[in-house]
Design a protein around this motif. Structure first.
Motif, mmCIF file in Angstrom:
data_model
loop_
_atom_site.group_PDB
_atom_site.id
_atom_site.type_symbol
_atom_site.label_atom_id
_atom_site.label_comp_id
_atom_site.label_asym_id
_atom_site.label_seq_id
_atom_site.Cartn_x
_atom_site.Cartn_y
_atom_site.Cartn_z
ATOM 1 N N ARG A 131 -36.218 -38.932 34.882
ATOM 2 C CA ARG A 131 -37.538 -37.783 35.481
ATOM 3 C C ARG A 131 -37.039 -37.258 35.939
ATOM 4 N N GLU A 132 -36.796 -37.588 37.352
ATOM 5 C CA GLU A 132 -36.644 -37.801 39.206
ATOM 6 C C GLU A 132 -35.806 -36.891 39.524
ATOM 7 N N TYR A 133 -34.819 -36.861 38.496
ATOM 8 C CA TYR A 133 -33.396 -36.350 39.422
ATOM 9 C C TYR A 133 -32.837 -35.102 38.233
ATOM 10 N N GLY A 134 -32.199 -34.310 39.160
ATOM 11 C CA GLY A 134 -31.250 -33.524 37.989
ATOM 12 C C GLY A 134 -30.261 -33.726 37.663
ATOM 13 N N LEU A 135 -29.553 -33.584 36.636
ATOM 14 C CA LEU A 135 -28.052 -34.270 36.486
ATOM 15 C C LEU A 135 -26.587 -32.843 36.532
ATOM 16 N N VAL A 136 -26.178 -32.857 36.750
ATOM 17 C CA VAL A 136 -25.274 -30.977 36.411
ATOM 18 C C VAL A 136 -23.626 -32.185 35.707
ATOM 19 N N SER A 137 -23.043 -31.515 34.414
ATOM 20 C CA SER A 137 -22.272 -31.825 34.011
ATOM 21 C C SER A 137 -20.678 -32.057 34.206
ATOM 22 N N LYS A 138 -19.448 -32.478 34.276
ATOM 23 C CA LYS A 138 -18.160 -31.553 34.476
ATOM 24 C C LYS A 138 -17.707 -31.882 32.865
ATOM 25 N N PRO A 139 -16.561 -31.291 33.700
ATOM 26 C CA PRO A 139 -16.662 -29.972 34.503
ATOM 27 C C PRO A 139 -17.496 -29.221 34.685
ATOM 28 N N PHE A 140 -17.699 -29.246 35.871
ATOM 29 C CA PHE A 140 -18.581 -27.841 36.723
ATOM 30 C C PHE A 140 -18.055 -26.577 36.874
ATOM 31 N N ASP A 141 -19.056 -25.778 35.970
ATOM 32 C CA ASP A 141 -19.338 -24.233 35.640
ATOM 33 C C ASP A 141 -19.762 -24.321 37.209
ATOM 34 N N LYS A 142 -18.926 -22.799 38.225
ATOM 35 C CA LYS A 142 -19.575 -23.324 39.183
ATOM 36 C C LYS A 142 -20.345 -22.858 39.784
ATOM 37 N N SER A 143 -21.229 -21.520 38.749
ATOM 38 C CA SER A 143 -22.915 -20.907 39.357
ATOM 39 C C SER A 143 -23.903 -21.710 38.925
ATOM 40 N N ALA A 144 -23.562 -22.669 37.516
ATOM 41 C CA ALA A 144 -24.168 -23.959 37.441
ATOM 42 C C ALA A 144 -24.325 -25.290 38.289
ATOM 43 N N LEU A 145 -23.567 -25.098 39.526
ATOM 44 C CA LEU A 145 -23.013 -26.313 40.328
ATOM 45 C C LEU A 145 -23.752 -25.302 41.493
ATOM 46 N N SER A 146 -23.582 -24.628 41.678
ATOM 47 C CA SER A 146 -24.493 -23.673 42.667
ATOM 48 C C SER A 146 -26.132 -23.829 42.735
ATOM 49 N N GLN A 147 -26.493 -23.817 40.979
ATOM 50 C CA GLN A 147 -27.869 -23.314 41.046
ATOM 51 C C GLN A 147 -28.267 -24.373 40.922
ATOM 52 N N ALA A 148 -28.336 -25.569 40.531
ATOM 53 C CA ALA A 148 -28.448 -27.507 40.119
ATOM 54 C C ALA A 148 -29.121 -28.103 41.720
ATOM 55 N N ILE A 149 -27.690 -27.297 43.106
ATOM 56 C CA ILE A 149 -28.139 -27.583 43.676
ATOM 57 C C ILE A 149 -29.114 -26.578 44.635
ATOM 58 N N GLY A 150 -29.379 -25.894 43.829
ATOM 59 C CA GLY A 150 -29.956 -24.541 44.852
ATOM 60 C C GLY A 150 -31.496 -24.969 44.775
ATOM 61 N N ALA A 151 -31.615 -25.534 43.252
ATOM 62 C CA ALA A 151 -32.842 -26.246 42.356
ATOM 63 C C ALA A 151 -33.608 -27.569 43.041
ATOM 64 N N ALA A 152 -32.423 -28.313 43.049
ATOM 65 C CA ALA A 152 -32.509 -29.718 44.060
ATOM 66 C C ALA A 152 -33.199 -30.110 44.964
ATOM 67 N N LEU A 153 -32.677 -28.536 45.858
ATOM 68 C CA LEU A 153 -33.280 -28.792 47.449
ATOM 69 C C LEU A 153 -34.179 -28.414 47.805
ATOM 70 N N SER A 154 -34.941 -27.362 46.911
ATOM 71 C CA SER A 154 -36.045 -27.187 47.101
ATOM 72 C C SER A 154 -37.073 -27.202 46.071
ATOM 73 N N GLY A 155 -36.924 -28.576 45.428
ATOM 74 C CA GLY A 155 -37.905 -28.740 45.392
ATOM 75 C C GLY A 155 -38.249 -29.127 43.591
ATOM 76 N N TYR A 156 -38.124 -28.023 43.448
ATOM 77 C CA TYR A 156 -37.689 -27.330 41.310
ATOM 78 C C TYR A 156 -36.803 -28.213 40.294
ATOM 79 N N ASP A 157 -37.354 -28.618 39.194
ATOM 80 C CA ASP A 157 -36.600 -29.461 38.282
ATOM 81 C C ASP A 157 -35.262 -28.755 38.023
ATOM 82 N N VAL A 158 -34.714 -29.002 38.426
ATOM 83 C CA VAL A 158 -32.880 -28.678 37.660
ATOM 84 C C VAL A 158 -33.239 -29.312 36.349
ATOM 85 N N PRO A 159 -32.548 -27.727 35.902
ATOM 86 C CA PRO A 159 -32.038 -27.256 34.282
ATOM 87 C C PRO A 159 -31.265 -28.949 34.054
ATOM 88 N N HIS A 160 -31.262 -28.441 33.279
ATOM 89 C CA HIS A 160 -31.152 -30.500 32.518
ATOM 90 C C HIS A 160 -30.166 -29.292 31.291
#
Length: 130
Positions: A101-130
């Motif tokens: 509920r507090e943190y996002g999750l990225v699944s392996k194997p990573f999709d490069k753009s999905a990882l980049s977006q998830a990191i960007g979202a986590a850093l900016s404090g937005y809800d990370v897409p699950h």
């Protein structure tokens, strides 16, 4: 989403995965450091409270999981930003922990753009897409 040299600390026990993820995250424009297990990551976080984001593997050896690390981290650095990474089988583990509920999750194997977006979202404090 490209970083602006924010500091991402990666907790991942598998050396090959750690190297791959480090290179990937570095290529997005972030400064990267790594730990191999929970105690190393806790030590690192105590000495270096400046990490902007912790990218944390869920399943780790030695009886301590990424979830254990984050619970300890929350006590010391309640405002720390965290993004979990896991194989598909572990996603339920994270969801049942309540930490999702507090943190996002990225699944392996990573999709490069999905990882980049998830990191960007986590850093900016937005809800990370699950």
């Amino acid at each position: 989403h490209l970083g602006n040299r924010e500091h991402v600390h990666i907790l991942e026990d598998n050396q090959r995965v750690q190297e791959t993820v480090s290179k990937l995250v570095g290529s997005f424009g972030y400064d990267v450091t790594t730990s191999n297990d929970v105690s190393e990551a806790i030590d690192w976080s105590q000495q270096n409270p400046q990490a902007n984001l912790y990218l944390v593997d869920v399943l780790l050896p030695g009886g301590k999981s990424g979830l254990d690390f984050v619970r300890q981290l929350q006590d010391r650095q309640p405002h720390a930003k965290v993004l979990f990474m896991s194989g598909f089988a572990e996603n339920d583990l994270v969801e049942s922990s309540g930490l999702m509920r507090e943190y996002g999750l990225v699944s392996k194997p990573f999709d490069k753009s999905a990882l980049s977006q998830a990191i960007g979202a986590a850093l900016s404090g937005y809800d990370v897409p699950h």
